[in-house]
Design a protein around this motif. Structure first.
Motif, mmCIF file in Angstrom:
data_model
loop_
_atom_site.group_PDB
_atom_site.id
_atom_site.type_symbol
_atom_site.label_atom_id
_atom_site.label_comp_id
_atom_site.label_asym_id
_atom_site.label_seq_id
_atom_site.Cartn_x
_atom_site.Cartn_y
_atom_site.Cartn_z
ATOM 1 N N ASN A 125 -4.279 7.029 35.638
ATOM 2 C CA ASN A 125 -4.696 5.732 35.109
ATOM 3 C C ASN A 125 -4.626 5.648 33.593
ATOM 4 N N THR A 126 -5.269 6.594 32.936
ATOM 5 C CA THR A 126 -5.626 6.425 31.529
ATOM 6 C C THR A 126 -4.554 6.950 30.586
ATOM 7 N N ASP A 127 -4.141 6.113 29.636
ATOM 8 C CA ASP A 127 -3.214 6.494 28.574
ATOM 9 C C ASP A 127 -4.006 6.874 27.324
ATOM 10 N N PRO A 128 -3.357 7.503 26.350
ATOM 11 C CA PRO A 128 -4.024 7.712 25.060
ATOM 12 C C PRO A 128 -4.440 6.391 24.397
ATOM 13 N N LYS A 129 -3.655 5.338 24.586
ATOM 14 C CA LYS A 129 -3.955 3.956 24.186
ATOM 15 C C LYS A 129 -3.738 3.639 22.715
ATOM 16 N N GLY A 130 -4.042 4.559 21.811
ATOM 17 C CA GLY A 130 -3.826 4.263 20.394
ATOM 18 C C GLY A 130 -4.832 3.277 19.843
ATOM 19 N N ASP A 131 -4.382 2.384 18.963
ATOM 20 C CA ASP A 131 -5.231 1.372 18.337
ATOM 21 C C ASP A 131 -5.357 0.197 19.294
ATOM 22 N N ARG A 132 -6.515 0.039 19.893
ATOM 23 C CA ARG A 132 -6.663 -0.965 20.954
ATOM 24 C C ARG A 132 -6.881 -2.368 20.404
ATOM 25 N N SER A 133 -6.958 -2.493 19.091
ATOM 26 C CA SER A 133 -7.001 -3.837 18.515
ATOM 27 C C SER A 133 -5.602 -4.444 18.442
ATOM 28 N N THR A 157 1.007 6.603 39.671
ATOM 29 C CA THR A 157 0.910 6.329 38.244
ATOM 30 C C THR A 157 1.003 4.824 38.033
ATOM 31 N N LYS A 158 0.010 4.260 37.342
ATOM 32 C CA LYS A 158 -0.028 2.811 37.154
ATOM 33 C C LYS A 158 -0.622 2.477 35.801
ATOM 34 N N PRO A 159 -0.510 1.230 35.377
ATOM 35 C CA PRO A 159 -0.949 0.883 34.022
ATOM 36 C C PRO A 159 -2.458 0.901 33.878
ATOM 37 N N THR A 160 -2.894 1.192 32.680
ATOM 38 C CA THR A 160 -4.306 1.092 32.353
ATOM 39 C C THR A 160 -4.652 -0.380 32.122
ATOM 40 N N ILE A 161 -5.913 -0.645 31.798
ATOM 41 C CA ILE A 161 -6.306 -2.014 31.441
ATOM 42 C C ILE A 161 -5.692 -2.316 30.078
ATOM 43 N N ALA A 162 -4.695 -3.165 30.057
ATOM 44 C CA ALA A 162 -3.894 -3.342 28.836
ATOM 45 C C ALA A 162 -3.857 -4.802 28.417
ATOM 46 N N ASN A 163 -3.473 -5.008 27.182
ATOM 47 C CA ASN A 163 -3.336 -6.352 26.634
ATOM 48 C C ASN A 163 -1.860 -6.737 26.639
ATOM 49 N N LYS A 184 4.902 -12.596 31.039
ATOM 50 C CA LYS A 184 5.102 -12.521 32.485
ATOM 51 C C LYS A 184 5.826 -11.236 32.870
ATOM 52 N N LEU A 185 6.626 -10.746 31.932
ATOM 53 C CA LEU A 185 7.353 -9.498 32.157
ATOM 54 C C LEU A 185 6.995 -8.531 31.047
ATOM 55 N N SER A 186 6.807 -7.267 31.397
ATOM 56 C CA SER A 186 6.477 -6.259 30.397
ATOM 57 C C SER A 186 6.956 -4.900 30.872
ATOM 58 N N ASP A 187 7.531 -4.139 29.962
ATOM 59 C CA ASP A 187 7.949 -2.783 30.308
ATOM 60 C C ASP A 187 6.758 -1.857 30.512
ATOM 61 N N TYR A 188 5.565 -2.316 30.140
ATOM 62 C CA TYR A 188 4.351 -1.529 30.337
ATOM 63 C C TYR A 188 3.735 -1.769 31.718
ATOM 64 N N ALA A 189 4.160 -2.822 32.391
ATOM 65 C CA ALA A 189 3.635 -3.153 33.714
ATOM 66 C C ALA A 189 4.468 -2.443 34.767
ATOM 67 N N LEU A 210 1.137 3.761 25.315
ATOM 68 C CA LEU A 210 0.989 3.355 26.714
ATOM 69 C C LEU A 210 2.301 3.674 27.422
ATOM 70 N N LEU A 211 2.191 4.219 28.617
ATOM 71 C CA LEU A 211 3.385 4.557 29.388
ATOM 72 C C LEU A 211 4.246 3.311 29.587
ATOM 73 N N HIS A 212 5.550 3.445 29.394
ATOM 74 C CA HIS A 212 6.414 2.277 29.510
ATOM 75 C C HIS A 212 7.822 2.704 29.914
ATOM 76 N N VAL A 213 8.580 1.721 30.346
ATOM 77 C CA VAL A 213 9.968 1.943 30.745
ATOM 78 C C VAL A 213 10.865 1.789 29.521
ATOM 79 N N VAL A 214 11.737 2.760 29.312
ATOM 80 C CA VAL A 214 12.646 2.682 28.166
ATOM 81 C C VAL A 214 14.081 2.371 28.586
#
Length: 458
Positions: A115-123, A164-170, A175-180, A134-138
């Protein structure tokens, strides 16, 4: 440091074949036997069987182990419930989830959760900082997707695979995101790196820290350094609607096994405290009984939520039987939010000796040992060795590095507290309190008339 928990996971497999436990740990279908913990739940009896199976594992481990498979496979069932939504996104994804569920049922891999990524600066949005936070498709290829990033995954270093799935993300309004992205990751895949935290086993003698040396589960930062995920392992991709669905329903089933472990943890706290007051002759004091009763109310509160969640279980969108969601999620809030209070009460009942008692070596020392034998022997029934064992166990359960780690783990392992309360908010039936209050207060139908009631209840 891996050995104790690996031994327990191996023992879980063995228990399915052990005549003493096989009827509890496995079930027969089509002439084959399968693990009860991985069985798709269709009836209340299925849930009773799962509950009994988990209790049996924890009894066998003589402690609480969380990431051993039964509590993570339920997350796959939540996605199974979203097949229609997945079909709208891409028909391949619904087929993939069904195939993976069947693979888990038949092959019984050690399946964990990521679930959980390092996340970085969440602001900031993930796109506005180092994208790997955040884990993402490249990249997409004919063979599958290439992913980068990292996930914290308990038990990953000794498991077969993870959902493996996304964390609670902004994601904003995207509608489309490489992080989803959500997928099953085979841990033998190339370009994975595992950085494990230091375990508690082996730091100090098992006689002084029996739980730390027996049931610690080592957490791992799994780094995905351009890892290929074959298309057949991709469960959803790009569509934030799918990612939001899985985040909102992720613990629909898995919360049950998670909260059940809090009940067993409550049993350990009650047992440690009660044995202590019996050893020291304080059991009949009213103040002591009140604290023990408080622990018992906490334990039975969890038990009541779990029992009621089965008794009033609800059909899921895919035809499974899911525990009553409002009761289950409310039980999770009770179990997690009150745990630190209960640990402190158990500390009080165990007394200050759990933090000042000398170690096992001192009891065995020719000079010091004779004095410790004298002062730790309580009466004709309680000798120094049993007293030492109980105090060492209580210290490891309540005061040690391991104890602090478990408290934080229970608070955050499924989701942070705000997400626990959000799950209650989203699953509680608000209509009945609104109806009852409207009638009791004589509120006007102009505001809460039949045509507006459904909207008002939402």
């Amino acid at each position: 440091m891996f050995k104790p928990i690996v031994d327990i996971r191996a023992r879980i497999y063995d228990m399915a074949h052990d005549p003493k436990h096989s009827s509890v740990m496995s079930y027969e279908e089509g002439g084959e036997r399968f693990a009860v913990g991985l069985k798709l739940p269709y009836t209340q009896q299925d849930w009773h069987d799962k509950r009994r199976s988990t209790d049996t594992v924890l009894d066998e481990a003589r402690g609480i182990v969380t990431r051993v498979g039964d509590e993570t496979v339920g997350e796959m069932w939540s996605l199974f419930d979203g097949r229609e939504m997945l079909n709208d996104v891409d028909p391949r994804f619904a087929v993939n989830i069904e195939r993976h569920i069947n693979t888990v049922l038949r092959n019984d891999p050690f399946h964990v959760s990521a679930n959980t990524d390092p996340k970085g600066d969440r602001s900031k949005r993930p796109q506005d900082q180092d994208p790997d936070m955040l884990l993402h498709v490249v990249k997409e290829t004919d063979a599958g997707i290439i992913v980068r990033g990292a996930k914290y995954e308990t038990a990953a270093a000794y498991a077969n695979q993870a959902f493996t799935k996304p964390t609670i993300a902004n994601w904003g309004d995207d509608k489309l995101s490489d992080y989803a992205v959500g997928f099953v990751c085979d841990f033998s895949s190339p370009n994975l790196r595992f950085i494990a935290r230091t375990g508690f086993a082996g730091r100090a003698p098992a006689e002084d820290y029996p739980l730390s040396n027996r049931v610690d589960e080592v957490d791992t930062l799994v780094i995905y350094d351009n890892v290929l995920i074959p298309w057949e392992n991709v469960l959803f991709y790009q569509y934030t609607k799918a990612a939001q669905f899985i985040r909102s329903t992720l613990h629909r089933y898995s919360a049950f096994a998670f909260v059940q472990r809090n009940q067993k943890l409550a049993d350990l706290m009650i047992g440690a405290a009660l044995w202590n007051v019996r050893q020291t002759g304080l059991e009949k004091q009213q103040a002591v009984q009140e604290k023990l009763a408080t622990l018992a109310c906490y334990r039975e509160g969890i038990n009541a939520h779990l029992t009621a969640a089965i008794a009033t279980a609800e059909p899921s969108p895919a035809g499974l039987l899911m525990p009553n969601q409002s009761l289950l999620m409310a039980g999770r809030v009770l179990a997690c939010s009150q745990l630190h209070h209960m640990m402190h009460i158990a500390r009080e009942l165990c007394g200050g000796q759990i933090c000042i008692t000398p170690d096992y070596a001192s009891f065995r020392d020719p000079e010091a040992g004779k004095w410790l034998e004298k002062f730790y022997t309580l009466n004709d029934n309680w000798y120094a060795e049993d007293r030492r064992k109980l105090l060492a166990f209580a210290r490891d359960l309540l005061n040690s590095d391991y104890a602090g780690h478990r408290l934080t783990f229970q608070l955050f392992a499924q989701a942070p507290p705000f997400a626990h309360l959000a799950a209650v908010y989203n699953n509680f039936d608000w209509k009945e309190p609104l109806r009852f209050t409207k009638e009791a207060a004589g509120l006007s139908d102009r505001v809460y008339g039949p045509q507006n009631f459904a909207a008002a209840a939402k």
